[in-house]
Design an enzyme around this catalytic site. Sequence first.
Site: not given
Ligand code: HXC
Length: 259
Positions: A66, A110, A113, A133
Amino acid sequence: MAYETIEVRVEADKVGVITLNRPKQLNALNDQLMNELGAALKAFDADENIGCMIVTGSEKAFAAGADIGAMAKYSFADTYKGDYITRNWETIRSIRKPVIAAVSGFALGGGCELAMMCDFIIAADNARFGQPEIKLGVIPGAGGTQRLPRAVGKSKAMDMALTGRMMDAAEAERAGLVSRVVPYDKLMDEALGAAIIVAGFSQIAVMAAKESVNRAFEGTLSDGVMFERRLFHALFATQDQKEGMDAFMNKRTANFTHQ
Ligand code: HXC
């Protein structure tokens, strides 16, 4: 309908392909994307010519979760009253034709999911699945704590949800989370091949099979077996059953009319 966060196309006249398309954010799933995805799935589901759908992302990310930027400032009151973040996820469950997830790269939070809400997952060898998460101070919110244990068992699901670690494609296949793993450059061919096979069968039988397998995750075994039996018997009222069995008996290819 013009979409901004997804791309939609039809392959082989009968497979609807939806590509998540927010590359700069690694396909982070925001409200607009989930609305567009739901609308596209519903449109394909209603299209007589479409027999199967594929949801896919980019090489680097199926979806990295998400959109954290969009939800970071929400209060409990916002999310609870408006059913924010999660409100448009249920659409996928209402889709009656099969949906295959073709996953390359990150399928996190997400994103994992969403893949699990599809009917089965075909993964590229670079796929990475996770429910991170916990690192954000929350827990999965679109079924991760429910579907992951059903897919991979309690121990691995707890490991994923509590440590936030990622699972690679080989582990995901061993654990039963994905049905097949192929090299990245073969991912779409493999998913399309599977989708074309599914779309060639009787739509009625395909929808019944999906509905019945999904029953295995609700209620008791005896209820599920009875549900399956009723659908199995009901399929003898279709022309496609007559056609399929006649074709077998006469050593010819079946021509299903979805009636
Ligand atoms: C918003 C995101 C994002 C996310 C990545 N980006 N994941 N933006 N929401 N979930 C953005 C980063 O901020 C970054 O933007 C760009 O995408 C590239 O990501 P990087 O981190 O620079 O890439 P990398 O170093 O290769 O790392 C990849 C990654 C990391 C390991 C996937 O991005 C990461 O850990 N992302 C978050 C994963 C996460 O926590 N997901 C769960 C979210 S909570 P900029 O502008 O800096 O270039 C969730 C709840 C679900 O999903 C609920 C269901 C309804």
